[in-house]
Design a protein around this motif. Structure first.
Motif, short mmCIF file in Angstrom:
data_model
loop_
_atom_site.label_atom_id
_atom_site.label_comp_id
_atom_site.label_asym_id
_atom_site.label_seq_id
_atom_site.Cartn_x
_atom_site.Cartn_y
_atom_site.Cartn_z
N GLU A 1 0.88 -1.16 0.00
CA GLU A 1 0.00 0.00 0.00
C GLU A 1 0.92 1.22 0.00
N THR A 2 0.53 2.26 -0.71
CA THR A 2 1.47 3.33 -1.02
C THR A 2 0.84 4.71 -0.85
N THR A 3 1.63 5.72 -1.24
CA THR A 3 1.17 7.10 -1.14
C THR A 3 0.38 7.54 -2.37
N GLY A 4 0.34 6.74 -3.42
CA GLY A 4 -0.35 7.18 -4.63
C GLY A 4 -0.35 6.11 -5.70
N ILE A 5 -0.56 6.53 -6.96
CA ILE A 5 -0.67 5.57 -8.05
C ILE A 5 0.45 5.70 -9.08
N ASP A 6 1.23 6.76 -9.04
CA ASP A 6 2.32 6.94 -10.00
C ASP A 6 3.51 6.12 -9.53
N VAL A 7 3.86 5.07 -10.27
CA VAL A 7 4.91 4.16 -9.81
C VAL A 7 6.27 4.83 -9.72
N ASP A 8 6.47 5.92 -10.43
CA ASP A 8 7.77 6.58 -10.40
C ASP A 8 7.95 7.52 -9.22
N THR A 9 6.85 7.93 -8.59
CA THR A 9 6.96 8.92 -7.51
C THR A 9 6.38 8.46 -6.18
N CYS A 10 5.46 7.50 -6.18
CA CYS A 10 4.83 7.15 -4.92
C CYS A 10 5.76 6.30 -4.05
N ARG A 11 5.46 6.26 -2.77
CA ARG A 11 6.31 5.60 -1.78
C ARG A 11 5.54 4.51 -1.06
N ILE A 12 6.28 3.56 -0.54
CA ILE A 12 5.68 2.45 0.21
C ILE A 12 5.24 2.92 1.59
N THR B 1 7.28 -2.69 -9.67
CA THR B 1 7.90 -1.48 -10.19
C THR B 1 8.13 -0.47 -9.08
N ILE B 2 7.16 -0.32 -8.19
CA ILE B 2 7.37 0.60 -7.06
C ILE B 2 8.55 0.14 -6.22
N LEU B 3 8.64 -1.15 -5.95
CA LEU B 3 9.76 -1.65 -5.16
C LEU B 3 11.09 -1.37 -5.87
N ASP B 4 11.11 -1.53 -7.18
CA ASP B 4 12.29 -1.23 -7.97
C ASP B 4 12.66 0.25 -7.86
N ARG B 5 11.67 1.14 -7.97
CA ARG B 5 11.94 2.58 -7.90
C ARG B 5 12.40 2.99 -6.50
N GLU B 6 11.82 2.36 -5.49
CA GLU B 6 12.23 2.67 -4.12
C GLU B 6 13.68 2.26 -3.89
N ALA B 7 14.07 1.11 -4.40
CA ALA B 7 15.47 0.68 -4.27
C ALA B 7 16.39 1.69 -4.93
N GLY B 8 16.04 2.13 -6.13
CA GLY B 8 16.86 3.12 -6.81
C GLY B 8 16.90 4.44 -6.07
N ARG B 9 15.79 4.82 -5.47
CA ARG B 9 15.71 6.09 -4.73
C ARG B 9 16.72 6.12 -3.58
N TYR B 10 16.94 4.99 -2.95
CA TYR B 10 17.82 4.93 -1.79
C TYR B 10 19.18 4.32 -2.09
N GLY B 11 19.48 4.12 -3.37
CA GLY B 11 20.78 3.59 -3.75
C GLY B 11 20.98 2.15 -3.33
N LEU B 12 19.91 1.36 -3.33
CA LEU B 12 19.97 -0.03 -2.89
C LEU B 12 19.97 -0.96 -4.09
N ALA B 13 20.49 -2.15 -3.89
CA ALA B 13 20.43 -3.17 -4.94
C ALA B 13 18.97 -3.57 -5.13
N PRO B 14 18.46 -3.55 -6.35
CA PRO B 14 17.06 -3.89 -6.58
C PRO B 14 16.82 -5.39 -6.43
N LEU B 15 15.55 -5.73 -6.34
CA LEU B 15 15.17 -7.14 -6.36
C LEU B 15 15.54 -7.74 -7.71
N PRO B 16 16.34 -8.80 -7.73
CA PRO B 16 16.57 -9.47 -9.02
C PRO B 16 15.23 -9.87 -9.61
N VAL B 17 15.00 -9.55 -10.87
CA VAL B 17 13.68 -9.82 -11.47
C VAL B 17 13.38 -11.31 -11.35
#
Length: 232
Positions: free
Chosen positions: A18-29, A110-126
């Protein structure tokens, strides 16, 4: 990870955000759930997160999932730490050979992927074994009328969803819907999960192309949508 075995619906990992919105590029977990279901839909494992997203939670979002900015700040885990733990939990589930079920998976993953990038973390391997009941249901029952929300699809397949938009309730319901689809269409249950994953890539692209064509034919000539799956 064995992606060749049949009867993928016997044991499933389930995932929802559940998140802050619907835009996968900007919303947060804001909240998350990773769990495991057994063959009868029983909950074998569950882990949940309440996250401080680091931004204001819009009132519209709070009204949906029930978490306010004040509660998230007071009780929530830091977003970077939570994202690491969510990715670790999903990576562990995949390593154990469990398909990962998420309803409208391209949104959550996609949100999880963007959140990882936002914090400089290794993303979930697809993952090579994602089960998306929304994509599968549209493919096997293409012409059914009505909504395809999780609540509507759960009702159609006789799955109880008592607390919609709670990450845990939604994740468990999505897993049970996947199992119900497999029972309703037993030929799906015997497809190797890697093959079913590949089919969903194609189905999602085709579904997006069809929807885009429909929107353009009905007055929205510039409409575009992505059919990439499971991460956009």
């Amino acid at each position: 990870m064995d992606l060749t075995g049949a009867h993928w619906a016997d044991t499933l990992a389930v995932f929802d955000l559940e998140t802050t919105g619907i835009d996968v590029d900007t919303c947060r977990i804001v909240t998350a759930h990773v769990g495991v279901l057994g063959a009868s839909g029983e909950v074998l494992e569950r882990r949940e997160w309440l996250v401080d997203p680091g931004v204001e939670i819009p009132t519209a979002a709070s009204l949906i999932h029930g978490v306010t900015t004040e509660r998230a700040r007071a009780e929530g885990q830091s977003a970077p730490a939570a994202v690491v733990e969510i990715i670790t939990a999903l990576t562990d589930a995949a390593a154990r050979g469990l398909p990962i079920v998420a309803y409208n998976a391209a949104y959550d993953l996609t949100i999880l992927d963007r959140e990882a990038g936002r914090y400089g973390l290794a993303p979930l391997p697809v993952p090579g074994a994602v089960i998306d009941p929304l994509v599968i249901d549209k493919a096997v029952d293409r012409y059914r009328r009505g909504k395809r929300t999780l609540s509507a699809t759960a009702e159609h397949y006789g799955v109880t969803l008592e607390d919609a938009h709670d990450a845990g309730a939604d994740a468990v319901a999505a897993g049970r819907v996947a199992q119900a689809i497999a029972r309703a269409h037993p030929e799906l249950a015997t497809i190797a999960v890697a093959e079913l994953h590949a089919r969903q890539v194609d189905w999602c692209r085709e579904q997006a192309e069809s929807y885009q064509a429909w929107r353009r034919a009905n007055g929205d000539a510039e409409f575009t949508t992505s059919g990439a799956w499971p991460v956009r």
